[in-house]
Each structure stands twice: as C-alpha cells, then as structure tokens.
Write a protein that holds these residues in place. Structure first.
Motif, mmCIF file in Angstrom:
data_model
loop_
_atom_site.group_PDB
_atom_site.id
_atom_site.type_symbol
_atom_site.label_atom_id
_atom_site.label_comp_id
_atom_site.label_asym_id
_atom_site.label_seq_id
_atom_site.Cartn_x
_atom_site.Cartn_y
_atom_site.Cartn_z
ATOM 1 N N PHE A 84 0.838 -1.200 0.000
ATOM 2 C CA PHE A 84 0.000 0.000 0.000
ATOM 3 C C PHE A 84 0.876 1.255 0.000
ATOM 4 N N ALA A 85 1.870 1.271 0.888
ATOM 5 C CA ALA A 85 2.771 2.436 0.974
ATOM 6 C C ALA A 85 3.494 2.661 -0.344
ATOM 7 N N ASP A 86 3.918 1.574 -0.966
ATOM 8 C CA ASP A 86 4.607 1.687 -2.251
ATOM 9 C C ASP A 86 3.680 2.241 -3.324
ATOM 10 N N LYS A 87 2.481 1.680 -3.427
ATOM 11 C CA LYS A 87 1.524 2.130 -4.451
ATOM 12 C C LYS A 87 1.054 3.564 -4.222
ATOM 13 N N MET A 88 0.936 3.968 -2.966
ATOM 14 C CA MET A 88 0.488 5.318 -2.632
ATOM 15 C C MET A 88 1.643 6.311 -2.540
ATOM 16 N N GLU A 89 2.865 5.786 -2.783
ATOM 17 C CA GLU A 89 4.079 6.595 -2.708
ATOM 18 C C GLU A 89 4.219 7.280 -1.353
ATOM 19 N N ILE A 90 4.028 6.479 -0.318
ATOM 20 C CA ILE A 90 4.151 6.950 1.056
ATOM 21 C C ILE A 90 5.519 6.532 1.561
ATOM 22 N N THR A 91 6.239 7.460 2.124
ATOM 23 C CA THR A 91 7.525 7.142 2.728
ATOM 24 C C THR A 91 7.270 6.473 4.067
#
Length: 110
Positions: free
Chosen positions: A101-108
C-alpha cells in the motif's frame, strides 16, 4: 472502578461537511480539546455481530495526509489484532500488504 470519557466535537458547514474536529479525554494529561483532520471510529455491536463506524475528515484534509492516515491505521490495526488474538502469521501478511500500500500510494515509510 475508573471511568473515562472521550468527547468528539465536529463543526459542520452549511452542507454538513466537517470543517473542524476536536477531541478530548477526561483521562488525558492535556486538558484542552485537540484539533484533528480525520477520524475513524469503529464499534462492535455484539447483538447484530457487525461493526458500527463513523469516518470523518475535514474538507481541508490533504490527500497525501489521508493516504498516510490510512496507512498508519492499517498498521495499528495489525498491532491491535496481534495483541487481541496472537495471530502472528496473518499480521505478517497485513504488514506485507501495508508495505505494498505504501509503495503504491508513494508513502515514505517511517
């Protein structure tokens, strides 16, 4: 027995869209209501065996912060589930999904 109270105050605009959300607790060391941009409240109804939910966010909640809020919520739900059930394997799967999810949402991730 000890009792604590949690109070939520939501200010709505003319279209019933939240403008401000404040929360406070009688058990907190901070005695003033604190502003927040978003909240999720989930309650278990044991009679009907379902979840009652209130999800609110202010109209000025930035999308990038909403993405982070969901990510953090998913992570802490995993923590709670592990404490409540001891189910380590499925929580590891949830952690894997949170990373996705973090990767797809570009969340650090922190």
């Amino acid at each position: 027995m000890k009792t604590a109270e949690i109070k939520l105050t939501v200010t709505l605009d003319d279209n019933n869209v939240p403008e401000h959300i404040l929360w406070e607790s009688t058990d907190s060391t901070n005695k003033e209501a604190l502003p927040v941009k978003s909240m999720m409240l989930a309650l278990w109804d044991q009679s009907y065996k379902n979840t009652l939910r209130i999800d609110l966010w202010t109209k000025d909640m930035p999308v990038d912060e909403m993405k982070r809020f969901f990510y953090e919520t998913l992570q802490t739900m995993g923590d709670s589930f592990l404490r409540a059930t001891g189910e380590k394997n499925i929580v590891e799967d949830l952690r894997d999904y949170c990373a996705h999810f973090a990767d797809k949402m570009e969340i650090t991730q922190k």
